[in-house]
Design a protein around this motif. Structure first.
Motif, PDB file in Angstrom:
ATOM      1  N   TYR A  62       0.843  -1.187   0.000  1.00  0.00           N
ATOM      2  CA  TYR A  62       0.000   0.000   0.000  1.00  0.00           C
ATOM      3  C   TYR A  62       0.884   1.244   0.000  1.00  0.00           C
ATOM      4  CZ  TYR A  62      -3.809  -3.182   1.160  1.00  0.00           C
ATOM      5  OH  TYR A  62      -4.733  -4.192   1.132  1.00  0.00           O
ATOM      6  N   THR A  63       0.300   2.381  -0.309  1.00  0.00           N
ATOM      7  CA  THR A  63       1.039   3.637  -0.306  1.00  0.00           C
ATOM      8  C   THR A  63       0.603   4.515   0.859  1.00  0.00           C
ATOM      9  OG1 THR A  63       1.649   5.598  -1.604  1.00  0.00           O
ATOM     10  CG2 THR A  63      -0.603   4.794  -1.883  1.00  0.00           C
ATOM     11  N   ASP A  64       1.498   5.377   1.292  1.00  0.00           N
ATOM     12  CA  ASP A  64       1.132   6.386   2.289  1.00  0.00           C
ATOM     13  C   ASP A  64       1.179   7.778   1.664  1.00  0.00           C
ATOM     14  OD1 ASP A  64       3.869   6.716   2.072  1.00  0.00           O
ATOM     15  OD2 ASP A  64       4.222   6.841   4.233  1.00  0.00           O
ATOM     16  N   ASP A  65       1.102   7.828   0.336  1.00  0.00           N
ATOM     17  CA  ASP A  65       1.109   9.085  -0.414  1.00  0.00           C
ATOM     18  C   ASP A  65      -0.322   9.421  -0.833  1.00  0.00           C
ATOM     19  OD1 ASP A  65       1.428  11.216  -2.133  1.00  0.00           O
ATOM     20  OD2 ASP A  65       2.925  10.220  -3.414  1.00  0.00           O
ATOM     21  N   ILE A  66      -0.951  10.346  -0.133  1.00  0.00           N
ATOM     22  CA  ILE A  66      -2.356  10.675  -0.385  1.00  0.00           C
ATOM     23  C   ILE A  66      -2.568  11.229  -1.793  1.00  0.00           C
ATOM     24  CG2 ILE A  66      -2.362  13.024   0.558  1.00  0.00           C
ATOM     25  CD1 ILE A  66      -5.115  10.340   1.029  1.00  0.00           C
ATOM     26  N   SER A  67      -1.529  11.806  -2.386  1.00  0.00           N
ATOM     27  CA  SER A  67      -1.682  12.329  -3.753  1.00  0.00           C
ATOM     28  C   SER A  67      -1.940  11.211  -4.764  1.00  0.00           C
ATOM     29  CB  SER A  67      -0.468  13.157  -4.161  1.00  0.00           C
ATOM     30  OG  SER A  67       0.668  12.333  -4.309  1.00  0.00           O
ATOM     31  N   MET A  68      -1.541   9.988  -4.432  1.00  0.00           N
ATOM     32  CA  MET A  68      -1.802   8.846  -5.308  1.00  0.00           C
ATOM     33  C   MET A  68      -3.198   8.277  -5.087  1.00  0.00           C
ATOM     34  SD  MET A  68       1.847   6.856  -5.168  1.00  0.00           S
ATOM     35  CE  MET A  68       1.341   5.636  -6.379  1.00  0.00           C
ATOM     36  N   LEU A  69      -3.891   8.781  -4.078  1.00  0.00           N
ATOM     37  CA  LEU A  69      -5.189   8.232  -3.687  1.00  0.00           C
ATOM     38  C   LEU A  69      -6.313   9.251  -3.822  1.00  0.00           C
ATOM     39  CD1 LEU A  69      -3.978   6.343  -0.487  1.00  0.00           C
ATOM     40  CD2 LEU A  69      -4.227   5.430  -2.815  1.00  0.00           C
ATOM     41  N   GLY A  70      -6.137  10.239  -4.657  1.00  0.00           N
ATOM     42  CA  GLY A  70      -7.197  11.212  -4.883  1.00  0.00           C
ATOM     43  C   GLY A  70      -6.891  12.614  -4.397  1.00  0.00           C
ATOM     44  N   GLY A  71      -5.851  12.777  -3.591  1.00  0.00           N
ATOM     45  CA  GLY A  71      -5.466  14.111  -3.161  1.00  0.00           C
ATOM     46  C   GLY A  71      -5.791  14.428  -1.722  1.00  0.00           C
ATOM     47  N   GLU A  72      -5.344  15.600  -1.307  1.00  0.00           N
ATOM     48  CA  GLU A  72      -5.446  16.015   0.092  1.00  0.00           C
ATOM     49  C   GLU A  72      -6.805  16.557   0.498  1.00  0.00           C
ATOM     50  OE1 GLU A  72      -2.262  18.755   0.863  1.00  0.00           O
ATOM     51  OE2 GLU A  72      -0.738  17.232   0.530  1.00  0.00           O
ATOM     52  N   THR A  73      -7.674  16.809  -0.480  1.00  0.00           N
ATOM     53  CA  THR A  73      -8.998  17.354  -0.180  1.00  0.00           C
ATOM     54  C   THR A  73     -10.056  16.564  -0.947  1.00  0.00           C
ATOM     55  OG1 THR A  73      -7.967  19.531   0.005  1.00  0.00           O
ATOM     56  CG2 THR A  73     -10.358  19.489  -0.105  1.00  0.00           C
ATOM     57  N   SER A  74     -11.200  16.357  -0.320  1.00  0.00           N
ATOM     58  CA  SER A  74     -12.311  15.682  -0.995  1.00  0.00           C
ATOM     59  C   SER A  74     -12.815  16.541  -2.151  1.00  0.00           C
ATOM     60  CB  SER A  74     -13.441  15.408   0.003  1.00  0.00           C
ATOM     61  OG  SER A  74     -13.907  16.627   0.558  1.00  0.00           O
ATOM     62  N   ALA A  75     -13.575  15.942  -3.040  1.00  0.00           N
ATOM     63  CA  ALA A  75     -14.017  16.619  -4.265  1.00  0.00           C
ATOM     64  C   ALA A  75     -14.771  17.921  -4.004  1.00  0.00           C
ATOM     65  CB  ALA A  75     -14.880  15.677  -5.096  1.00  0.00           C
ATOM     66  N   GLU A  76     -15.640  17.926  -2.997  1.00  0.00           N
ATOM     67  CA  GLU A  76     -16.421  19.126  -2.710  1.00  0.00           C
ATOM     68  C   GLU A  76     -15.749  20.033  -1.678  1.00  0.00           C
ATOM     69  OE1 GLU A  76     -20.573  18.304  -1.999  1.00  0.00           O
ATOM     70  OE2 GLU A  76     -20.525  16.651  -3.444  1.00  0.00           O
ATOM     71  N   GLY A  77     -14.606  19.596  -1.145  1.00  0.00           N
ATOM     72  CA  GLY A  77     -13.827  20.436  -0.237  1.00  0.00           C
ATOM     73  C   GLY A  77     -14.285  20.472   1.208  1.00  0.00           C
ATOM     74  N   PHE A  78     -15.114  19.513   1.625  1.00  0.00           N
ATOM     75  CA  PHE A  78     -15.581  19.493   3.012  1.00  0.00           C
ATOM     76  C   PHE A  78     -14.692  18.647   3.922  1.00  0.00           C
ATOM     77  CE2 PHE A  78     -19.631  20.353   0.718  1.00  0.00           C
ATOM     78  CZ  PHE A  78     -19.830  21.620   1.213  1.00  0.00           C
TER      79      PHE A  78
END
Length: 109
Positions: free
Chosen positions: A38-54
């Motif tokens: 598994y990865t611990d790089d959030i950028s590979m998993l969709g990014g640091e913020t949810s799509a709607e930014g909540f």
């Protein structure tokens, strides 16, 4: 009437965090199928913020689950409420691990 309305809005916004976690979970499994870890790089998993930014998104390796045999075998994904969603105090942090265990409770999911 206002608290009930606010609660409904917050509950509706939880979908943003849930969708982000589901997407990250799928990408994490894809990562494992390709690299056997598994990865611990959030950028590979969709990014640091949810799509709607909540929600702010994060991932971390964990070694406290019994099934973890190596450093990159187990992880926890976390969606932490930001902005207006922080008023949703009982469900401000949604987490799911590699076993599909969800926290904090079923009322948040």
């Amino acid at each position: 009437a206002i608290p009930s309305y606010s609660s409904s809005i917050e509950k509706g916004r939880r979908a943003d965090g849930k969708v982000a976690l589901a997407g990250a979970l799928a990408l994490q499994e894809r990562q494992f199928s390709l690299t056997h870890q598994y990865t611990d790089d959030i950028s590979m998993l969709g990014g640091e913020t949810s799509a709607e930014g909540f929600y702010a998104m994060s991932v971390a390796y964990i070694s406290t689950l019994g099934a973890c045999t190596a450093n990159k075998d187990c992880y926890t994904l976390t969606a932490t409420a930001i902005g207006a969603q922080t008023n949703d105090t009982s469900c401000a942090e949604l987490t799911v691990n590699n076993l599909g265990q969800k926290m904090p409770s079923t009322e948040c999911w």
